[in-house]
Motif scaffolding. Structure first.
Motif, short mmCIF file in Angstrom:
data_model
loop_
_atom_site.label_atom_id
_atom_site.label_comp_id
_atom_site.label_asym_id
_atom_site.label_seq_id
_atom_site.Cartn_x
_atom_site.Cartn_y
_atom_site.Cartn_z
N TYR A 68 0.87 -1.18 0.00
CA TYR A 68 0.00 0.00 0.00
C TYR A 68 0.91 1.23 0.00
CZ TYR A 68 -3.49 3.41 1.65
OH TYR A 68 -4.31 4.50 1.78
N ARG A 69 0.75 2.06 -1.00
CA ARG A 69 1.61 3.24 -1.16
C ARG A 69 3.09 2.86 -1.09
NH1 ARG A 69 0.26 7.93 2.80
NH2 ARG A 69 2.20 8.61 1.81
N SER A 70 3.44 1.81 -1.82
CA SER A 70 4.82 1.32 -1.92
C SER A 70 5.39 0.83 -0.59
CB SER A 70 5.75 2.41 -2.51
OG SER A 70 5.30 2.83 -3.77
N THR A 71 4.53 0.57 0.38
CA THR A 71 4.95 0.10 1.70
C THR A 71 4.44 -1.33 1.89
OG1 THR A 71 4.82 2.34 2.59
CG2 THR A 71 4.84 0.54 4.17
N PRO A 72 5.31 -2.27 2.31
CA PRO A 72 4.86 -3.65 2.51
C PRO A 72 3.77 -3.74 3.57
CG PRO A 72 7.27 -3.51 2.55
CD PRO A 72 6.75 -2.10 2.58
N VAL A 73 2.80 -4.59 3.32
CA VAL A 73 1.69 -4.81 4.24
C VAL A 73 1.64 -6.29 4.61
CG1 VAL A 73 -0.81 -4.67 4.59
CG2 VAL A 73 0.37 -2.90 3.27
N SER A 74 1.59 -6.57 5.90
CA SER A 74 1.42 -7.93 6.40
C SER A 74 0.14 -7.99 7.23
CB SER A 74 2.62 -8.34 7.26
OG SER A 74 3.83 -8.28 6.52
N TYR A 75 -0.29 -9.22 7.52
CA TYR A 75 -1.53 -9.41 8.26
C TYR A 75 -1.31 -10.37 9.42
CZ TYR A 75 -3.54 -7.14 4.21
OH TYR A 75 -3.81 -6.22 3.23
N ALA A 76 -1.97 -10.09 10.52
CA ALA A 76 -2.01 -10.98 11.67
C ALA A 76 -3.47 -11.20 12.02
CB ALA A 76 -1.25 -10.38 12.85
N VAL A 77 -3.83 -12.40 12.41
CA VAL A 77 -5.23 -12.74 12.67
C VAL A 77 -5.47 -12.84 14.17
CG1 VAL A 77 -7.06 -14.42 12.31
CG2 VAL A 77 -5.41 -13.96 10.48
N GLN A 78 -6.42 -12.06 14.66
CA GLN A 78 -6.88 -12.19 16.03
C GLN A 78 -8.12 -13.08 15.99
OE1 GLN A 78 -8.40 -8.63 17.96
NE2 GLN A 78 -7.87 -9.40 20.01
N THR A 79 -7.97 -14.29 16.46
CA THR A 79 -9.04 -15.28 16.31
C THR A 79 -10.22 -15.03 17.24
OG1 THR A 79 -7.89 -16.73 17.87
CG2 THR A 79 -7.47 -17.07 15.51
#
Length: 393
Positions: A68-79
């Protein structure tokens, strides 16, 4: 430095708008609420964004992607929705240095987020009139010394604004016991940081925690006030645009329409003929505003149609709502008291003298429907032609 942005919550207080998408993905001007927070973090120097997702998390993933806007995006899941410390703990594997935590359903003064990044460890604070409703910070000589949750006698008027810059060591302190609310609170992590580090308070010039529908309206008023006039769509020579009006590419403004800014007409939307749009209004993508319609100070979400000779004022309409011809929204009480609205079963003051209707996705009103102030229409509700609706549905 990474920025962890919390977007996992459902947002029960803002129902019915959150019935099919997480609250941080509701529209504020030209982007979702959470995107304003992510933008502030990137502008402040974040080199990676970690989005904590849960309820309807795919909506978040689809918008932000892997970059997003040349910035890496990662995801973490709160179950499980088990509190803010639990949410950050879900992202622990991404932490390899100092890190910032931001709420995806808050709007922050961007200059303060710049200072938050620069002054780590730090916490954002806002001066408020009723600090007893917040976590309250105490300070001495420019350093935060204590935080206490919702005290009966607040030691200061500095509310914890839910934005933190933590040292890497705080990643090992995220497993905190449950609070009295049955949640794992990030403020307990902050308390541990205060014991071991000098934490700088960063005062926000402006801050908005968007929890209830009228606060989404306030968020749009804030961000639309900052837009500059830009006309990229098709505007009839017989239309009149005044002030800060944005007509995006692919939008159409028909003859006789009058638009008084600040107003945003998004891609695929059609306004008019002879429509009147005014007062901090966002007309979302693919929205249709028909002949002789007036829309004032409202948020009209994607795919909604407001048919001819209708009035919508100080209201929030979800996606794919169909407002039948001649529908009128009342937004003012005869006694001039503030409008009330139902939140989780309780009738609360909005603090607003004018507030209309909140309609969930897919609501349909029959022709000549009258809607009273402070009304909630749940997703998929319909009204009969000529009906006056005085109670939530």
């Amino acid at each position: 430095m990474i920025a962890i942005v919390l977007t996992a919550g459902e947002g029960t207080r803002i129902r019915p708008l959150s019935a099919s998408r997480p609250k941080p993905m509701l529209p504020v001007a030209d982007r979702p609420l959470a995107a304003h927070t992510v933008d502030a973090a990137i502008d402040a120097g974040a080199d990676e964004i970690v989005l904590v997702v849960g309820y309807e998390g795919e909506t978040v993933r689809e918008y932000f992607g892997r970059e997003y806007r040349s910035t890496p995006v990662s995801y973490a899941v709160q179950t499980e929705q088990a509190g803010t410390a639990d949410a950050v703990d879900a992202a622990r594997e991404h932490i390899d240095g100092p890190f910032v935590v931001l709420n995806g359903d808050n709007l922050y003064d961007p200059a303060a987020i710049d200072r938050l990044f620069a002054q780590c460890p730090a916490v954002c604070a806002a001066e408020v009139d009723a600090p007893q409703h917040y976590g309250v910070l105490s300070t001495t000589d420019g350093t935060v010394t204590d935080i206490v949750e919702k005290p009966d006698v607040p030691p200061t008027n500095l509310a914890n604004a839910g934005a933190y810059a933590f040292p890497q060591a705080a990643a090992e302190w995220l497993e905190v016991p449950e609070s009295e609310r049955g949640e794992h609170e990030i403020t307990d992590v902050l308390a541990r940081v205060l014991e071991n580090y000098a934490v700088t308070p960063v005062t926000l010039e402006r801050w908005l925690d968007v929890g209830r529908p009228w606060e989404l309206l306030e968020a749009n008023e804030w961000k639309l006030a900052d837009i500059d006039r830009r006309i990229a769509g098709s505007v009839s020579d017989a239309a009149h645009l005044e002030g800060a009006v944005v007509v995006e590419e692919g939008a159409t403004v028909k003859p006789g329409a009058v638009i008084e800014g600040p107003a945003l007409i998004r891609t695929g939307a059609t306004v008019g003929p002879n429509a009147y749009v005014r007062g901090a209004t966002m007309i979302g993508p693919d929205v249709s505003i028909g002949n002789g319609v007036e829309v004032k100070n409202s948020v009209i979400s994607r795919g909604t149609s407001v048919s001819h000779l209708s009035y919508v004022g100080d209201s929030v309409l979800g996606r794919n709502v169909n407002v039948g011809a001649g529908t009128n929204v009342a937004n003012l009480r005869h006694d001039d008291d503030d409008i009330t609205f139902t939140v989780n079963g309780d009738r609360l003051s909005t603090g607003r003298r004018k507030f209309g209707v909140v309609a969930g996705d897919g609501v349909k009103t029959g022709i000549n429907t009258s809607l009273t102030p402070g009304l909630k229409l749940s997703s998929g509700v319909t009204t009969a032609p000529g009906e006056t609706v005085e109670r939530d549905r």
